[in-house]
Design an enzyme around this catalytic site. Structure first.
Site, PDB file in Angstrom:
ATOM      1  CE  LYS A 194      42.430  39.495  45.290  1.00  0.00           C
ATOM      2  NZ  LYS A 194      43.559  39.727  46.180  1.00  0.00           N
ATOM      3  CB  CYS A 200      51.923  37.621  44.880  1.00  0.00           C
ATOM      4  SG  CYS A 200      51.695  37.300  46.609  1.00  0.00           S
ATOM      5  CD  GLN A 253      43.799  42.939  42.507  1.00  0.00           C
ATOM      6  OE1 GLN A 253      43.146  43.948  42.797  1.00  0.00           O
ATOM      7  NE2 GLN A 253      44.377  42.199  43.440  1.00  0.00           N
ATOM      8  CG  ASP A 306      43.994  36.460  37.855  1.00  0.00           C
ATOM      9  OD1 ASP A 306      43.027  36.898  38.502  1.00  0.00           O
ATOM     10  OD2 ASP A 306      45.120  36.280  38.342  1.00  0.00           O
ATOM     11  CG  HIS A 358      48.956  37.154  41.899  1.00  0.00           C
ATOM     12  ND1 HIS A 358      49.009  35.879  42.406  1.00  0.00           N
ATOM     13  CD2 HIS A 358      48.803  37.969  42.970  1.00  0.00           C
ATOM     14  CE1 HIS A 358      48.884  35.933  43.722  1.00  0.00           C
ATOM     15  NE2 HIS A 358      48.753  37.191  44.092  1.00  0.00           N
TER      16      HIS A 358
HETATM   17  N1  C6P Z   1      46.275  39.322  45.125  1.00  0.00           N
HETATM   18  C1  C6P Z   1      47.180  41.179  46.384  1.00  0.00           C
HETATM   19  O1  C6P Z   1      47.503  41.736  47.430  1.00  0.00           O
HETATM   20  P1  C6P Z   1      43.493  34.469  45.924  1.00  0.00           P
HETATM   21  O2  C6P Z   1      44.597  34.563  46.928  1.00  0.00           O
HETATM   22  O3  C6P Z   1      43.399  33.080  45.340  1.00  0.00           O
HETATM   23  O4  C6P Z   1      42.197  35.008  46.398  1.00  0.00           O
HETATM   24  O5  C6P Z   1      43.908  35.467  44.723  1.00  0.00           O
HETATM   25  C2  C6P Z   1      45.148  35.335  44.097  1.00  0.00           C
HETATM   26  C3  C6P Z   1      45.339  36.404  43.077  1.00  0.00           C
HETATM   27  C4  C6P Z   1      45.343  36.064  41.740  1.00  0.00           C
HETATM   28  N2  C6P Z   1      45.456  36.984  40.778  1.00  0.00           N
HETATM   29  C5  C6P Z   1      45.569  38.293  41.052  1.00  0.00           C
HETATM   30  C6  C6P Z   1      45.648  39.284  39.943  1.00  0.00           C
HETATM   31  C7  C6P Z   1      45.578  38.711  42.397  1.00  0.00           C
HETATM   32  O6  C6P Z   1      45.689  40.006  42.681  1.00  0.00           O
HETATM   33  C8  C6P Z   1      45.478  37.741  43.431  1.00  0.00           C
HETATM   34  C9  C6P Z   1      45.546  38.141  44.878  1.00  0.00           C
HETATM   35  C10 C6P Z   1      46.393  39.896  46.453  1.00  0.00           C
HETATM   36  O7  C6P Z   1      47.464  41.644  45.295  1.00  0.00           O
HETATM   37  C11 C6P Z   1      46.941  38.952  47.480  1.00  0.00           C
HETATM   38  S1  C6P Z   1      48.494  38.273  47.021  1.00  0.00           S
END
Ligand code: C6P
Length: 404
Positions: A224, A362, A201, A198, A121
């Site tokens: 999430k 993203c 997910q 990370d 991401h």
């Molecule tokens: N992905 C998606 O629709 P935040 O925004 O900080 O809570 O998470 C960011 C983030 C970081 N790593 C991974 C693997 C992610 O999937 C995400 C967030 C969402 O896939 C929103 S872009």
């Protein structure tokens, strides 16, 4: 036996309509929905004990402090961290990654190397590029293959004595691939590199054991995992958190302040400057309780059933291609209809009440690899049903008919 109809009753949003149709919510990888149990805790907080924490002698402040710190213990237990002070509250995954990247500015020098994966991401790419700009370190990338899996043998050839950090997601948000992080952590540690995983997910599907993984940093977002937005945690091994300098300066993170010199608070407060998302932290603890009561094994096996059902049904549609075909994946299906832009498919699905995400998710490097502008992404949670998948499949067929 997994009783999805009972579970659905916990989520008030699932009974609403969108564009005159029952909502089919398949954008769970972007954010999950919130059960009544978590909503109740948020209402209770603002109705009964809203106060700043760690500061007041009054009853409200003490109640709020106790519940916020109890939630930290719940989160510690959930991820099996050795110490509660290894759990740092953040505003989410992005904040956690930036905190670590900023800290490593003080520890890296020119010639050092950082490894990321092709499946990341943007939030697990950009902070490391910024870190490289600040320090003169260089960034290397673990390549991927057509199935959307990392080329692990090639990863091993990237490792050397200059490798200081490895960053990889546990599960790809765009494709659903589950990465072999156990192996990646072991190999990175053999050359003395630290590993940040990370877990944005993975945390909704898997209960990670940070001690068994021996991971150095693990970052997640509450939103999430059936929790609220604007809160998450960074797990860091005590020794690493002690080595890193504070991220932000301010209230809460200090021991003593004079105009000559400031000393910092002990962990975890050293990294928690300012008034935090108190209600969010408490509600995150409740969300974790909720998910554990449903059970992560039950969640994983039910979601796998949904994934297999949806994959089979979608592949019956001629001209539909799925991106991310690893044997090891979670309940995410990224797909395109031949010759049709994903945005157009998403717009028609929305008219039918089906919420999916369209675009690059993203994760532009993944789209560049497949030479596509984006995909339609349907991501399933444990409160979704096969009947909802049928609505999606019929919607995709309709979109194909209208747009071909
Ligand atoms: N992905 C998606 O629709 P935040 O925004 O900080 O809570 O998470 C960011 C983030 C970081 N790593 C991974 C693997 C992610 O999937 C995400 C967030 C969402 O896939 C929103 S872009």
């Amino acid at each position: 036996m997994f009783k999805v109809e009972n579970i659905r009753k916990d989520f008030p949003i699932l009974s609403r309509q969108v564009n005159g149709k029952p909502l089919v919510y398949f954008d769970n990888a972007a954010t999950s929905q919130t059960p009544q149990q978590v909503i109740d805790v948020i209402v209770d907080y603002y109705s009964n004990y809203n106060a700043n924490i760690h500061r007041g002698v009054h009853a409200l402040s003490q109640e709020a402090t106790d519940l916020y710190e109890q939630a930290r213990y719940k989160i510690q237990a959930h991820f099996n961290a050795k110490h509660a002070h290894e759990i740092i509250y953040t505003s989410g995954t992005t904040h956690g990654i930036n905190l670590v990247a900023n800290g490593f500015s003080a520890l890296l020098k020119k010639g050092d190397e950082i490894i990321v994966s092709a499946l990341e991401h943007h939030s697990n790419i950009v902070p490391w590029q910024m870190l490289c700009e600040r320090t003169g370190a260089s960034l290397k990338v673990i390549p991927m293959n057509q199935n959307g899996e990392l080329e692990i043998k090639l990863f091993e050839t990237l490792l050397n004595q200059n490798t200081k950090l490895v960053f990889v997601n546990h599960i790809s948000n765009a494709l659903g691939t589950i990465n072999p992080i156990e192996h990646i952590i072991k190999k990175a540690h053999e050359v003395g590199a630290a590993v940040l995983v990370d877990g944005a997910q993975s945390s909704p599907h898997i209960k990670p054991d940070v001690q068994a993984l021996d991971v150095d940093f693990y970052v997640v977002s509450a939103h999430k995992m059936c929790g609220p937005t604007g809160v998450g945690v960074l797990y860091g091994k005590e020794e690493w958190l002690n080595k890193l300098p504070p991220y932000q300066g301010g209230g809460e993170m200090i021991a003593e302040v004079t105009f000559e010199k400031t000393t910092y608070a002990a962990l975890p407060h050293k990294f928690e400057a300012g008034t935090p998302n108190i209600c969010g932290g408490i509600a995150f603890g409740t969300a974790i309780d909720y998910m554990n009561a449903v059970g992560f094994d039950a969640i994983a096996s039910y979601e796998h059933e949904l994934l297999e059902y949806a994959t089979e049904k979608l592949l019956e549609i001629e001209g539909l291609k799925i991106y991310g075909t690893s044997e090891r994946k979670t309940s995410v299906i990224s797909f395109n209809l031949e010759g049709i832009h994903p945005y157009d498919v998403g717009t028609i699905l929305d008219k039918l009440g089906v919420a999916v995400r369209t675009g690059h998710h993203c994760a532009q490097p993944i789209m560049d690899y497949f030479k596509i502008p984006g995909t339609v992404r349907a991501s399933f949670a444990f409160y979704n049903t096969k009947a909802e998948i049928d609505v999606l499949v019929e919607g995709v067929k309709k979109a194909k008919m209208m747009l071909s």
